[in-house]
Design a protein around this motif. Structure first.
Motif, PDB file in Angstrom:
ATOM      1  N   THR A   1       0.814  -1.218   0.000  1.00  0.00           N
ATOM      2  CA  THR A   1       0.000   0.000   0.000  1.00  0.00           C
ATOM      3  C   THR A   1       0.846   1.265   0.000  1.00  0.00           C
ATOM      4  O   THR A   1       0.324   2.354  -0.212  1.00  0.00           O
ATOM      5  N   LEU A   2       2.139   1.129   0.236  1.00  0.00           N
ATOM      6  CA  LEU A   2       3.011   2.294   0.383  1.00  0.00           C
ATOM      7  C   LEU A   2       3.407   2.885  -0.962  1.00  0.00           C
ATOM      8  O   LEU A   2       3.651   2.169  -1.925  1.00  0.00           O
ATOM      9  N   LYS A   3       3.499   4.205  -0.973  1.00  0.00           N
ATOM     10  CA  LYS A   3       4.010   4.928  -2.139  1.00  0.00           C
ATOM     11  C   LYS A   3       5.522   5.121  -1.933  1.00  0.00           C
ATOM     12  O   LYS A   3       6.009   5.050  -0.797  1.00  0.00           O
ATOM     13  N   PRO A   4       6.267   5.396  -3.001  1.00  0.00           N
ATOM     14  CA  PRO A   4       7.714   5.611  -2.862  1.00  0.00           C
ATOM     15  C   PRO A   4       8.060   6.704  -1.837  1.00  0.00           C
ATOM     16  O   PRO A   4       9.020   6.558  -1.077  1.00  0.00           O
ATOM     17  N   GLU A   5       7.280   7.765  -1.801  1.00  0.00           N
ATOM     18  CA  GLU A   5       7.570   8.830  -0.831  1.00  0.00           C
ATOM     19  C   GLU A   5       7.330   8.364   0.604  1.00  0.00           C
ATOM     20  O   GLU A   5       7.986   8.837   1.532  1.00  0.00           O
ATOM     21  N   ASP A   6       6.407   7.408   0.803  1.00  0.00           N
ATOM     22  CA  ASP A   6       6.201   6.846   2.138  1.00  0.00           C
ATOM     23  C   ASP A   6       7.422   6.031   2.555  1.00  0.00           C
ATOM     24  O   ASP A   6       7.864   6.113   3.703  1.00  0.00           O
ATOM     25  N   THR A   7       7.948   5.270   1.604  1.00  0.00           N
ATOM     26  CA  THR A   7       9.128   4.464   1.891  1.00  0.00           C
ATOM     27  C   THR A   7      10.316   5.355   2.243  1.00  0.00           C
ATOM     28  O   THR A   7      11.078   5.061   3.169  1.00  0.00           O
ATOM     29  N   GLU A   8      10.455   6.453   1.531  1.00  0.00           N
ATOM     30  CA  GLU A   8      11.544   7.391   1.836  1.00  0.00           C
ATOM     31  C   GLU A   8      11.355   8.003   3.223  1.00  0.00           C
ATOM     32  O   GLU A   8      12.303   8.144   3.989  1.00  0.00           O
ATOM     33  N   LYS A   9      10.136   8.342   3.540  1.00  0.00           N
ATOM     34  CA  LYS A   9       9.833   8.892   4.870  1.00  0.00           C
ATOM     35  C   LYS A   9      10.149   7.856   5.951  1.00  0.00           C
ATOM     36  O   LYS A   9      10.702   8.184   7.007  1.00  0.00           O
ATOM     37  N   LEU A  10       9.825   6.598   5.670  1.00  0.00           N
ATOM     38  CA  LEU A  10      10.136   5.526   6.613  1.00  0.00           C
ATOM     39  C   LEU A  10      11.643   5.375   6.806  1.00  0.00           C
ATOM     40  O   LEU A  10      12.112   5.122   7.920  1.00  0.00           O
ATOM     41  N   ARG A  11      12.403   5.549   5.733  1.00  0.00           N
ATOM     42  CA  ARG A  11      13.870   5.480   5.856  1.00  0.00           C
ATOM     43  C   ARG A  11      14.399   6.578   6.781  1.00  0.00           C
ATOM     44  O   ARG A  11      15.300   6.345   7.587  1.00  0.00           O
ATOM     45  N   GLU A  12      13.844   7.772   6.639  1.00  0.00           N
ATOM     46  CA  GLU A  12      14.265   8.884   7.501  1.00  0.00           C
ATOM     47  C   GLU A  12      13.889   8.616   8.962  1.00  0.00           C
ATOM     48  O   GLU A  12      14.681   8.879   9.865  1.00  0.00           O
ATOM     49  N   ILE A  13      12.691   8.104   9.168  1.00  0.00           N
ATOM     50  CA  ILE A  13      12.261   7.749  10.527  1.00  0.00           C
ATOM     51  C   ILE A  13      13.200   6.694  11.099  1.00  0.00           C
ATOM     52  O   ILE A  13      13.637   6.785  12.248  1.00  0.00           O
TER      53      ILE A  13
END
Length: 163
Positions: A85-97
């Motif tokens: 369900t994740l978009k690429p920008e969500d994955t990037e945000k998760l990496r930062e978190i």
């Protein structure tokens, strides 16, 4: 007043002392995010360390969750459904978190090895501020997951593996 209420009042008074000494967040805010009222169940001479442990639990649990989304190995199938369900920008945000929470985890190890009341207080303050950011970002990601949840099953009506 019940015994539990008396203990909670005592905890709030004790917390108020360290709050004033170290300029920590309000008890209510800390309790909402980190469930510090559970410290009532423990008698300790080091309340600040006990509170840090509750903060650490929350940080560590979400670090593991984010890690399972970014690096799904030996995770429940549910996690694969969430990942879809994740978009690429969500994955990037998760990496930062993940980077932020990982750095905090290293600080936790240091605090577990060497108790220092000033560092404990600093960790609590910094983690509270970090959690406010992370909570906002994770809330946005959860909204994406909820919004895309039904869509991820479209085209896969056979009911088979969807990981």
């Amino acid at each position: 007043m019940e015994e539990n209420e008396i203990c909670l009042d005592d905890l709030k008074k004790d917390y108020q002392k360290i709050k004033e000494k170290y300029d920590l967040p309000d008890f209510e805010k800390m309790n909402q995010d980190f469930f510090i009222e559970k410290a009532v169940d423990f008698e300790t001479d080091y309340l600040i360390r006990e509170i840090r442990r509750y903060v650490a639990d929350r940080i560590s649990n979400y670090l593991r969750f984010v890690e399972s989304l970014l690096h799904p190995s030996n995770v429940p199938i549910f996690i694969f459904s969430v990942i879809k369900t994740l978009k690429p920008e969500d994955t990037e945000k998760l990496r930062e978190i993940y980077k932020k929470l990982s750095k905090t985890e290293i600080e936790l190890i240091e605090l577990d090895i060497n108790f220092d009341e000033d560092k404990e207080a600093s960790f609590i303050k910094n983690s509270f501020e970090l959690w406010q950011e992370v909570k906002k970002d994770l809330s946005e990601i959860v909204e994406t997951i909820k919004k895309n949840w039904d869509n991820k099953f479209e085209g896969n009506s056979k009911g088979g593996y969807f990981g």
